[in-house]
Design a protein around this motif. Structure first.
Motif, PDB file in Angstrom:
ATOM      1  N   ALA A  33       2.038   6.117  -7.307  1.00 41.18           N
ATOM      2  CA  ALA A  33       0.729   6.859  -7.979  1.00 41.18           C
ATOM      3  C   ALA A  33       0.684   8.275  -7.702  1.00 41.18           C
ATOM      4  O   ALA A  33       0.424   8.792  -8.760  1.00 41.18           O
ATOM      5  CB  ALA A  33      -0.626   6.174  -7.181  1.00 41.18           C
ATOM      6  N   TRP A  34       1.370   8.790  -6.523  1.00 43.39           N
ATOM      7  CA  TRP A  34       1.360  10.177  -6.238  1.00 43.39           C
ATOM      8  C   TRP A  34       2.387  10.931  -7.560  1.00 43.39           C
ATOM      9  O   TRP A  34       2.373  11.813  -8.174  1.00 43.39           O
ATOM     10  CB  TRP A  34       1.870  10.480  -5.008  1.00 43.39           C
ATOM     11  N   VAL A  68      -3.684   6.286   4.185  1.00 49.85           N
ATOM     12  CA  VAL A  68      -4.650   5.429   3.799  1.00 49.85           C
ATOM     13  C   VAL A  68      -4.922   4.655   5.246  1.00 49.85           C
ATOM     14  O   VAL A  68      -3.822   4.216   5.898  1.00 49.85           O
ATOM     15  CB  VAL A  68      -3.975   4.374   2.836  1.00 49.85           C
ATOM     16  N   VAL A  97       0.790  -1.256   0.068  1.00 50.41           N
ATOM     17  CA  VAL A  97      -0.328  -0.075   0.028  1.00 50.41           C
ATOM     18  C   VAL A  97       0.838   1.197  -0.084  1.00 50.41           C
ATOM     19  O   VAL A  97       0.703   2.046  -0.802  1.00 50.41           O
ATOM     20  CB  VAL A  97      -1.019   0.021   1.205  1.00 50.41           C
ATOM     21  N   LEU A 102      -5.263  11.107  -6.581  1.00 53.99           N
ATOM     22  CA  LEU A 102      -4.527  10.295  -5.819  1.00 53.99           C
ATOM     23  C   LEU A 102      -5.171   8.983  -5.476  1.00 53.99           C
ATOM     24  O   LEU A 102      -4.721   7.812  -5.743  1.00 53.99           O
ATOM     25  CB  LEU A 102      -3.617  10.790  -4.776  1.00 53.99           C
ATOM     26  N   TRP A 160      -4.302   1.251  -9.423  1.00 57.78           N
ATOM     27  CA  TRP A 160      -3.012   0.516  -9.369  1.00 57.78           C
ATOM     28  C   TRP A 160      -3.050  -0.821  -8.832  1.00 57.78           C
ATOM     29  O   TRP A 160      -2.690  -1.686  -9.030  1.00 57.78           O
ATOM     30  CB  TRP A 160      -1.934   1.378  -8.581  1.00 57.78           C
ATOM     31  N   ARG A 189      -6.283   7.144  -8.418  1.00 57.22           N
ATOM     32  CA  ARG A 189      -5.068   6.352  -9.206  1.00 57.22           C
ATOM     33  C   ARG A 189      -4.657   5.140  -8.245  1.00 57.22           C
ATOM     34  O   ARG A 189      -4.151   3.996  -8.625  1.00 57.22           O
ATOM     35  CB  ARG A 189      -3.884   7.330  -9.466  1.00 57.22           C
ATOM     36  N   PHE A 190      -4.495   5.421  -7.108  1.00 61.50           N
ATOM     37  CA  PHE A 190      -4.313   4.110  -5.999  1.00 61.50           C
ATOM     38  C   PHE A 190      -5.263   3.136  -6.378  1.00 61.50           C
ATOM     39  O   PHE A 190      -4.709   1.813  -6.345  1.00 61.50           O
ATOM     40  CB  PHE A 190      -4.675   4.706  -4.599  1.00 61.50           C
ATOM     41  N   VAL A 202       2.679   1.712  -3.519  1.00 58.88           N
ATOM     42  CA  VAL A 202       1.680   2.209  -4.507  1.00 58.88           C
ATOM     43  C   VAL A 202       1.267   3.441  -4.421  1.00 58.88           C
ATOM     44  O   VAL A 202       1.038   4.197  -5.128  1.00 58.88           O
ATOM     45  CB  VAL A 202       0.224   1.175  -4.254  1.00 58.88           C
ATOM     46  N   LEU A 203       1.081   3.942  -2.955  1.00 57.01           N
ATOM     47  CA  LEU A 203       0.754   5.436  -2.543  1.00 57.01           C
ATOM     48  C   LEU A 203       1.778   6.218  -3.281  1.00 57.01           C
ATOM     49  O   LEU A 203       1.409   7.292  -3.995  1.00 57.01           O
ATOM     50  CB  LEU A 203       0.428   5.382  -1.141  1.00 57.01           C
TER      51      LEU A 203
END
Length: 909
Positions: free
Chosen positions: A643-644, A659, A636, A696, A703, A699-700, A639-640
């Motif tokens: 993605a950012w 998250v 997580v 974000l 992904w 997108r998170f 990915v965060l």
């Protein structure tokens, strides 16, 4: 009385080339003394060359003089103990680069004066000849008397742009062909001063029959249509010695997919085994004709080439996925294999020691007469000279030192390259192949299975399934080589399954399902053939778990994880995994698709390792859930951040965004196929923040949930966000606090008991925890609390009616959800009085603590905690067999269910 020569002088005299060169001109001795005081570098080459040219010496003559000086300087430094093998090979490789670059620069200037500047027809930019160094030159590990393997290429076709009428335009291909021929002549022609380097162009596309130079389009087309397996091995070493950086980068993009596969390519072992066999056959043929030349330290058994093959087979297998294994140096590659645990560090250390010994010996064979040889000389006098240069008192002493090095290399080579398909007798495999294709296949196979010890009924079922698979269009469409590989696998598998005491038919059917899935992927067939212990592990896992069998069928790339038994049993090093994951993501910066694949591949690999440990009984259900939850947290977070970085409008480097995990992930009770219940919070007053954080979050989710060739990461459930499906995707911390205090339903407060910060901004995580504790510690009306908990539980039970006669471990009265509701009720009722109950310690720990505090009967608390532990264990076992619903015979859990019901009744009726 004449003084005896010094030990250094004596050992130097063993090199005839050195002695002859030194004695031919009295001025050479002081020059050599001066030059050999320090290791040579390119700037030193340039100074000497410039001095010679200024004195009126031609470039060709000056370069040959410099070459002899460099060789003799290396001989002196090496034999007198001033230089090690690394300095020798690095210096001669740098000198080869220098020679090519200097000659090319001079010849190209003359060519441009006659024909103008070559221009690309598409880019309209100046074109340059790219000279690729291959083999040991490419890896900066050249021999002192080696030839140099070169390939010439250029980026674009076109023609030269002339400046005046005296120049005659040529096509780029003709221009670079002439340039290449002149370059070869300048470097390799033998004059009274010798030569700079012998040049070998045989590795170019189509070899001696192909054009001397090739455009990028020609190379790409050749790779696609005609490129052979052995050429992949050769192009691993390709290194651009000249050319423009942009063109070199473009060429590497063409080379990379030809050399390196995106998947783990265990078919490379077969290819290199065949190539090695051809080399060995030629060596044996030559040794038979000339027995006196039988000691070849390069191509003979246990020789230098086998060490190179050991390194490069792993490059071809894994280099497509691991950039660190694309180094051109044999030594650096071996060290990387040790660092990554692919090869044992102690074995690699010995291999490197043996490789160094052989390379030093090879150099001394060449120091003798500056000849490109790898074979012990025939004459006894010359053999003694070699022994002297190796610091040995006799030839016998040298051979005694050489023997264990070659035996060790051969042993390690055989461990990797021995044909594992022949572990069982060829006769047995042949019989199976005949049985599968014969007119009485069923009877022949049944007899074969009976001979292995299978019972009559199992033998019949196995035969029927095998024949159905073998006659399927997918298998019949395979090449003969792949079908032979499949026969070997089937034969090995039957032998392994025959030794199992249980689940033989189950294991067989699941294994055949898997084999049908991977049948067209020769690399996977090769892996299981090359590594029988991996096949045995696959069979054990499939016998134990249908879920494991299906998981492996979806992700056969994970077979690689089974090769190293020691790493398979190691507990995860989460700090190291986090760094390794980030390192791989950084390697693919800007390539979203590849980053998403990397995340999935690395997540699945760690998950698979935990699965293997789970099936071997090494992990309790609680421990496994902790590990899977930790893995999810890391994924997580990665990915965060990734993605950012894809959001072009992001207004700050690090997002003030977090998250929050609920449900199983929040309670650290994650299973293999669990989805993630999450909400998104931010704390950022920038006017662009809401829009960017909404992007974000979207997108998170993309992904995480997108299907790629490697599958998905997690399904994401965001229903627990404020106002549910009608609410905003992301919430500010302040609005979340207001919602929880004034608007949230009681069931949302229940959910908070199993919620925690998962990834992102730690400060927001701390704020969330403060809000969570404040909400959970509110004083509540007990009657209202009890009524709402009972009503919510009834709604859930009504929505999940069990119409079977089995006990549903999760939904039925006395099951897991009842226990979870009991804990949530206790937390909400007593947290204002006992703040420690807000700690997210899990249902079992909280139950026991409530018993210790006297909030519930301690005996019932312990019995219910034991019931919950058993229910989770049973649920986990059932899920491993691929069942969606975890249900058991009521008698199996009657005592535990009764304890849960008793506790429920004491609190909530």
């Amino acid at each position: 009385m004449t003084a005896s020569p010094s030990p250094d002088a004596e050992i130097l005299q063993a090199s005839r080339f050195f002695s002859n060169w030194l004695s031919a001109d009295a001025s050479r001795k002081p020059l050599l003394q001066q030059v050999s005081e320090l290791s040579l570098r390119p700037e030193g080459f340039a100074q000497f060359l410039q001095k010679e040219i200024c004195a009126g010496v031609s470039l060709n003559k000056a370069m040959r003089r410099l070459r002899n000086l460099v060789i003799c300087s290396l001989i002196k430094r090496d034999l007198c103990g001033q230089a090690d093998m690394d300095e020798v090979v690095t210096t001669i490789s740098q000198f080869a680069d220098f020679v090519v670059q200097q000659h090319l620069q001079a010849i190209d200037a003359d060519m441009q004066a006659m024909h103008g500047i070559p221009i690309g027809e598409e880019s309209d930019t100046e074109q340059a000849l790219i000279v690729l160094g291959m083999g040991k030159l490419g890896g900066f590990e050249l021999n002192v008397s080696s030839d140099i393997d070169l390939i010439f290429c250029y980026a674009e076709d076109g023609e030269t742009r002339v400046q005046d009428a005296t120049q005659r335009s040529l096509s780029n291909h003709e221009y670079f062909s002439r340039l290449g021929k002149k370059l070869i002549a300048a470097i390799s022609e033998v004059t009274e001063d010798g030569f700079s380097f012998r040049v070998d162009m045989a590795l170019r596309p189509n070899g001696a029959s192909g054009p001397l130079v090739a455009s990028f389009n020609m190379i790409e087309e050749y790779f696609l249509i005609q490129g052979r397996e052995w050429e992949r091995y050769a192009w691993v070493k390709a290194r651009a010695m000249t050319g423009q950086p942009g063109d070199i980068a473009a060429l590497e993009k063409i080379i990379r997919p030809f050399v390196y596969r995106r998947y783990l390519d265990y078919g490379a072992i077969d290819s290199l085994r065949s190539m090695h066999a051809q080399i060995r056959a030629e060596v044996v043929r030559q040794e038979t004709k000339h027995p006196e030349r039988s000691n070849n330290v390069k191509l003979g058994r246990g020789g230098i080439r086998e060490v190179e093959f050991l390194a490069q087979v792993f490059q071809l297998i894994r280099g497509g996925r691991d950039v660190s294994l694309r180094d051109r140096s044999t030594r650096k590659t071996l060290q990387t294999l040790a660092d990554k645990g692919i090869l044992d560090a102690a074995i690699v250390e010995r291999l490197l020691n043996s490789y160094t010994f052989l390379r030093n010996l090879e150099h001394r064979l060449q120091y003798l007469d500056d000849a490109q040889t790898h074979t012990f000389p025939v004459r006894e006098e010359d053999q003694q000279r070699i022994a002297c240069m190796m610091g040995c008192t006799s030839v016998a002493a040298l051979l005694d030192q050489l023997r264990p090095h070659r035996e060790f290399i051969a042993e390690q080579f055989d461990a990797i390259f021995r044909d594992k398909a022949n572990n069982n007798s060829e006769t047995e495999q042949g019989m199976l192949a005949i049985s599968l294709s014969g007119p009485d296949s069923d009877e022949l196979i049944a007899a074969h299975l009976a001979g292995l010890g299978f019972s009559g009924s199992d033998a019949t079922s196995i035969t029927q399934r095998l024949m159905a698979t073998w006659q399927s269009p997918k298998v019949q469409a395979l090449s003969e080589a792949s079908r032979n590989k499949l026969v070997a696998l089937v034969n090995n598998a039957l032998n392994i399954i025959a030794r199992q005491s249980s689940n033989q038919l189950l294991a067989w059917n699941r294994l055949l399902d898997f084999m049908e899935t991977i049948a067209r992927r020769a690399a996977y067939l090769a892996l299981l053939t090359e590594y029988p212990h991996a096949l045995a592990r696959v069979i054990r896992m499939m016998a134990a778990s249908d879920w494991a069998a299906k998981f492996l069928s979806r992700h056969p790339i994970l077979l690689d994880e089974l090769l190293d038994e020691s790493s398979l049993h190691q507990r995860p090093d989460w700090a190291a995994f986090r760094l390794d994951l980030q390192h791989h993501l950084d390697q693919h910066q800007g390539d979203t698709e590849r980053q998403m694949e990397t995340l999935r591949e690395m997540h699945h690999a760690l998950q698979f390792r935990l699965l293997a440990q789970d099936l071997e009984g090494q992990l309790s259900v609680e421990h496994l859930a902790d590990e899977l939850s930790q893995l999810a947290d890391i994924i997580v977070a990665a990915v965060l951040q990734s993605a950012w970085e894809t959001i072009a409008s992001r207004h700050r480097r690090e997002p003030r965004f977090a998250v929050i995990a609920y449900g199983k992930q929040g309670g650290k009770e994650l299973g293999y196929a669990s989805d993630l219940d999450v909400i998104f919070l931010y704390d950022d007053e920038d006017q662009e923040a809401p829009a960017n954080y909404a992007k974000l979050a979207q997108r998170f989710i993309t992904w995480m949930t997108s299907h790629t060739p490697a599958g998905i990461l997690f399904d994401i459930d965001i229903a627990l966000r404020p106002d549910g499906a009608s609410g905003l995707l992301v919430s500010s911390v302040a609005s979340f606090a207001r919602y929880q205090e004034k608007s949230a339903w009681l069931w949302e407060h229940q959910a908070l008991t199993r919620a925690r910060f998962c990834a992102g901004d730690a400060a927001i995580g701390a704020q969330f925890e403060q809000i969570r504790e404040q909400v959970l510690r509110q004083q509540r009306d007990d009657d209202k609390l009890r009524s709402e908990v009972i009503n919510m539980r009834k709604k859930m039970r009504d929505a999940n009616i069990n119409r079977s006669e089995l006990f549903d471990l999760k939904q039925d009265a006395g099951g897991m959800i009842d226990i979870e509701f009991i804990v949530q009720y206790l937390v909400l009722k007593y947290a204002s009085q006992y703040p420690e109950l807000t700690a997210n310690k899990g249902n079992i720990a909280l139950l026991i603590r409530c018993g210790e505090l006297g909030l519930i009967d301690a005996g019932l608390a312990n019995q219910t905690a034991t019931a919950y532990r058993l229910f989770r264990k049973l649920q986990h076992s059932i899920r491993l067999q691929g069942e969606d619903r975890a249900r058991v015979e009521p008698e199996r859990v009657s005592k535990e269910a009764q304890a849960t019901k008793a506790l429920w009744d004491s609190l909530l009726t």
